[in-house]
Design a protein around this motif. Structure first.
Motif: not given
Length: 260
Positions: A1-15
């Motif tokens: 289920m998608a997060n409702q309260n935080i945004l998160s993504e991995i870019r260039d080895n950084v979360l």
């Protein structure tokens, strides 16, 4: 289920993790803490992730505190469990994460928000940030490690002053007493965090994890930090990264680490 309260993504080895409750000044409620716990677990166990950048949505607040409406009627037992679960699942998990976690503090970091930032390994504040632990003005004390981590970072006298007066301090004051590593203009906040993470990404990941573990051990009363350092130092010799690092040094070239 998608997060409702935080945004998160991995870019260039950084979360990248953004607490996304701007309308509530990113206050921490139970669901947000649950999602943060999951994000930190992902970071700890995903080889693609070399570091974490944690911030709050908008320019007004990193995290303005805990969501008081959720626990205003709690009993003693419920209060203890609230703190204990938060320690284990989020705050201690961040501190123990083998990947470096940088807090980019944009605006208010109060109560549980400052405790969240203090659990991170490195803190950078925008020049408009205000930091404090105002819990005694609510008839409480910090419950997510604030009394311990603030004392570790700024010393007993300053910690008692900040907690018992409930006063906020500016980013400049926070840097002066060692509560944050750097203070930068708001527009440069994320870039400064990325600059530090980009340096760390060039280093051996397993050695970075061993360093974090050893440094944390220095503050644990029931652990011999020197013995932890000795064992972690020894473990490094059994890694491919150690072989690569020493070979590259002798060959006068830059090492390429793979985290193995």
């Amino acid at each position: 289920m998608a997060n409702q309260n935080i945004l998160s993504e991995i870019r260039d080895n950084v979360l990248y993790v953004t607490i996304n409750r701007e309308h509530k000044l990113n206050a921490l409620n139970k669901d947000t803490l649950t999602e943060l716990a999951e994000a930190i677990e992902l970071a700890a166990n995903n080889d693609e992730v070399r570091g974490v950048l944690l911030t709050g949505a908008g320019e007004k607040a990193f995290v303005a505190g805990a969501d008081i409406s959720e626990f205003s009627n709690y009993s003693i037992e419920e209060g203890e469990e609230l703190a204990r679960a938060g320690h284990k699942n989020v705050f201690d998990a961040i501190e123990s994460c083998p990947k470096p976690v940088i807090a980019a503090i944009n605006g208010f970091a109060l109560g549980g928000g400052l405790e969240l930032a203090m659990a991170c390994h490195i803190r950078i504040a925008s020049d408009n940030a205000k930091l404090g632990l105002p819990e005694v003005s609510l008839g409480l004390i910090p419950g997510y490690g604030g009394t311990q981590r603030l004392t570790q970072l700024v010393g007993k006298g300053k910690a008692i002053e900040m907690i018992t007066t409930a006063d906020m301090i500016t980013a400049a004051q926070a840097e002066k007493i060692g509560l944050v590593n750097y203070t930068v203009p708001q527009a440069e906040l994320i870039a400064k965090a990325e600059e530090i993470l980009n340096k760390i990404k060039l280093r051996a990941p397993l050695a970075v994890a061993s360093a974090i573990k050893s440094i944390n051990a220095s503050l644990q009363y029931d652990v011999d930090g020197f013995e932890t350092e000795i064992k972690e130092f020894g473990k490094c010799f059994d890694t491919l990264d150690f072989k690569e690092g020493t070979t590259a040094f002798l060959e006068k070239r830059k090492p390429v680490f793979i985290g193995k």
